[in-house]
Enzyme design. Structure first.
Site, short mmCIF file in Angstrom:
data_model
loop_
_atom_site.label_atom_id
_atom_site.label_comp_id
_atom_site.label_asym_id
_atom_site.label_seq_id
_atom_site.Cartn_x
_atom_site.Cartn_y
_atom_site.Cartn_z
N THR A 110 8.07 3.06 -2.94
CA THR A 110 8.47 2.28 -1.84
C THR A 110 8.18 0.74 -1.89
O THR A 110 8.81 0.09 -0.98
CB THR A 110 7.64 2.64 -0.58
N CYS A 153 3.54 3.19 -5.91
CA CYS A 153 4.39 3.92 -5.17
C CYS A 153 5.81 3.45 -5.20
O CYS A 153 6.16 2.00 -5.29
CB CYS A 153 4.10 3.55 -3.51
N GLU A 208 -0.22 1.35 7.98
CA GLU A 208 0.51 2.67 8.01
C GLU A 208 -0.51 3.80 8.47
O GLU A 208 -1.66 3.66 7.95
CB GLU A 208 1.01 2.82 6.70
N GLU A 262 -4.40 0.33 -4.12
CA GLU A 262 -3.16 1.06 -4.33
C GLU A 262 -2.77 0.50 -5.58
O GLU A 262 -2.23 1.28 -6.41
CB GLU A 262 -2.27 1.18 -3.17
N ARG A 297 4.50 -0.02 12.12
CA ARG A 297 3.37 0.80 11.91
C ARG A 297 2.28 0.52 12.99
O ARG A 297 2.54 -0.60 13.83
CB ARG A 297 2.72 0.05 10.52
N ARG A 300 -2.58 -6.79 -4.82
CA ARG A 300 -1.95 -7.02 -3.62
C ARG A 300 -2.41 -8.49 -3.50
O ARG A 300 -3.42 -9.05 -3.25
CB ARG A 300 -2.34 -6.14 -2.28
N ARG A 330 6.21 -7.17 1.51
CA ARG A 330 5.98 -6.68 2.95
C ARG A 330 5.76 -7.79 3.73
O ARG A 330 4.68 -8.17 3.57
CB ARG A 330 5.31 -5.39 3.26
N ARG A 335 2.97 -10.17 2.04
CA ARG A 335 2.16 -9.58 0.91
C ARG A 335 2.99 -9.08 -0.27
O ARG A 335 4.16 -8.77 -0.01
CB ARG A 335 1.03 -8.41 1.22
P1 ADP Z 1 0.08 -3.02 3.20
O1 ADP Z 1 0.53 -3.89 4.10
O2 ADP Z 1 -0.69 -3.60 2.09
O3 ADP Z 1 1.08 -2.19 2.61
P2 ADP Z 1 -1.08 -1.61 5.20
O4 ADP Z 1 0.09 -1.17 5.98
O5 ADP Z 1 -2.34 -0.55 5.23
O6 ADP Z 1 -0.99 -1.92 3.97
O7 ADP Z 1 -1.73 -2.86 6.01
C1 ADP Z 1 -2.69 -3.38 5.54
C2 ADP Z 1 -3.62 -4.27 6.52
O8 ADP Z 1 -2.85 -5.40 6.75
C3 ADP Z 1 -4.21 -3.52 7.63
O9 ADP Z 1 -5.34 -3.94 7.95
C4 ADP Z 1 -3.25 -4.21 8.77
O10 ADP Z 1 -3.68 -4.34 9.99
C5 ADP Z 1 -2.88 -5.53 8.06
N1 ADP Z 1 -1.64 -6.31 8.75
C6 ADP Z 1 -0.31 -5.99 8.50
N2 ADP Z 1 0.20 -6.81 8.84
C7 ADP Z 1 -0.40 -7.79 9.45
C8 ADP Z 1 -0.23 -8.88 10.28
N3 ADP Z 1 1.03 -9.60 10.63
N4 ADP Z 1 -1.28 -9.57 10.97
C9 ADP Z 1 -2.45 -9.16 10.56
N5 ADP Z 1 -2.92 -7.76 9.81
C10 ADP Z 1 -1.78 -7.35 9.40
N1 DAR Z 2 1.08 7.93 1.53
C1 DAR Z 2 2.57 7.79 1.31
C2 DAR Z 2 2.83 6.08 1.56
C3 DAR Z 2 4.06 5.72 1.34
C4 DAR Z 2 4.27 4.32 1.52
N2 DAR Z 2 3.10 3.63 1.85
C5 DAR Z 2 2.19 3.08 0.62
N3 DAR Z 2 2.77 3.12 -0.79
N4 DAR Z 2 1.07 2.41 0.73
C6 DAR Z 2 3.61 8.75 2.11
O1 DAR Z 2 4.51 9.26 1.64
O2 DAR Z 2 3.17 8.54 3.40
#
Ligand code: ADP
Ligand code: DAR
Length: 390
Positions: free
Chosen positions: A307, A305, A348, A259, A343, A263, A314, A160
């Site tokens: 990050t 953010c 996360e 966020e 994660r 995305r 990502r 993403r």
């Molecule tokens: P982001 O990736 O957008 O920073 P998150 O960590 O919250 O945010 O993940 C968003 C969604 O993407 C979650 O439901 C997570 O389970 C899903 N996800 C992340 N990586 C994978 C993957 N490799 N396969 C399937 N779902 C994934």
């Molecule tokens: N709540 C923030 C998340 C940091 C990175 N993840 C993002 N941007 N979705 C923290 O400081 O934990």
């Protein structure tokens, strides 16, 4: 008129001009708004005290918001009206934050640079204030692989990126009208996607809860009520302007106004990173011809953010490594050696379900999109090799 008299007139006129300017500065709505309200200063003082007294807070916010930096920044306000409180309130409310700060608008990254710069340097493992993020480079896609061709460990692969629409601030400064306006613009542009990317936009407004929860459970849709985003004022007017676009196969998706403004996501079962990233690159190149994105010359693509700045990429796998993951701390330590982040199954701030972890590249700045994805590919191949050796 004698020279003395003319000098008196000049001094009088200058004094009047200075007085007028000072009145203007204190009375002009724009300049009055440049002052940070006392109520905000009081909240900032209370928040800073809370952070200082928190013994079990390990956020980058706490690490880098020294008293000196705090005193420098607390009276500043961006042209959009954002203050240091908008930047740090999530990390003050959620002491378990990993980072703890967000940028309410693009200007915040420069106006509050004494705080953002060390956080960015730390998180992205060496992006200094003098560094400049490279131009986009998606690289030679033929060099990417299926990280698990025999489907032994990887459940699914996802890549993403985030994009901000040029001319719009980030969540805390958006009006309800802007949320709606942005959704309308994005929906209209995505409606012309064709081929594999052809799909439908589903606004959150009016979406039945069962459908919404199923999309979340299937990892297609963002979670709702993220306390970190709520505390950052990123959920106002919810669900106005929020939604998801996806193709029929749900291998290409676009989140609108969670966020970040956008995305852009490519994902599929299995470990074929080459297919997943190729689809994302096609999608990004198609969308950017329709929608102008906000990109900073030094920081790269701008996001809410810090990050996610730079490439905003990502690249992750849902992966089961039962031997390595028997000790989570060990898994995180080994993953960290390859600049990977671990994660939970739902992303996360979540736990693993059934031993499946979301493992992805951690760095997003100071390297190209290809390098970020390659860092994930090489790291995952190493983790699988280690798992097989145990
Ligand atoms: P982001 O990736 O957008 O920073 P998150 O960590 O919250 O945010 O993940 C968003 C969604 O993407 C979650 O439901 C997570 O389970 C899903 N996800 C992340 N990586 C994978 C993957 N490799 N396969 C399937 N779902 C994934
Ligand atoms: N709540 C923030 C998340 C940091 C990175 N993840 C993002 N941007 N979705 C923290 O400081 O934990």
């Amino acid at each position: 008129m004698t020279s003395i008299a003319s000098k008196k007139v000049l001094i009088g006129a200058s004094a009047a001009a200075i007085a007028g300017y000072l009145i203007y500065r204190t009375s002009c709505p724009r300049y009055r708004n440049k002052m940070v309200d006392q109520s905000v200063l009081d909240k900032l003082d209370a928040g800073f005290k809370k952070l200082q007294e928190a013994n079990n807070c390990h956020s980058l916010l706490k690490k880098y918001l020294s008293k000196d930096v705090f005193d420098q920044l607390k009276t500043r306000k961006t042209a959009m009206g954002a203050t240091l409180l908008d930047v740090i309130q999530s990390g003050v409310e959620n002491l378990d934050s990993g980072v703890g700060l967000y940028a309410p608008d693009a200007e915040s990254y420069t106006l509050f640079k004494e705080l953002f710069d060390p956080v960015i340097d730390d998180y992205h493992q060496g992006f200094k204030p003098t560094d400049k993020h490279p131009q986009s480079d998606f690289g030679d896609l033929s060099t990417l692989v299926d990280v698990d061709p025999n489907n032994e460990f990887v459940v699914s692969t996802r890549v993403r990126c985030g994009r901000s629409l040029k001319g719009y601030p980030f969540n805390p400064c958006l009006t309800q009208g802007q949320y709606q306006e942005m959704e309308d613009k994005v929906k209209a542009q995505l409606s012309s996607m064709d081929g594999e990317l052809k799909g439908t936009y589903f606004p959150l407004t009016g979406m039945d809860k069962k459908t919404q929860q199923q999309l979340i459970d299937d990892h297609f849709l963002f979670k709702e009520g993220d306390r970190f985003l709520q505390a950052a004022n990123a959920c106002r007017y919810w669900p106005t302007g929020r939604g998801i676009y996806h193709n029929d196969a749900k291998t290409f998706l676009v989140w609108v106004n969670e966020e970040d403004h956008l995305r852009i996501i490519s994902m599929q079962k299995g470990g074929n990173l080459k297919e997943v990233f190729t689809r994302l690159v096609t999608a990004v190149k198609t969308i950017e011809q329709k929608i102008p994105f906000s990109r900073d010359d030094r920081l790269g693509f701008l996001t809410f953010c810090p990050t996610n700045l730079g490439t905003t990429i990502r690249a992750s796998v849902h992966i089961a490594l039962p031997k390595l993951a028997a000790d989570l701390k060990k898994l995180e330590e080994v993953a960290g050696k390859y600049n990977l982040q671990v994660r939970g199954t739902r992303g996360e701030h979540t736990e693993s379900e059934g031993g499946v972890y979301d493992i992805s590249n951690k760095r997003r700045m100071g390297l190209t999109e290809y390098q970020a994805v390659r860092e994930m590919q090489d790291g995952i191949l190493e983790l699988i090799k280690i798992e097989k050796s145990l």
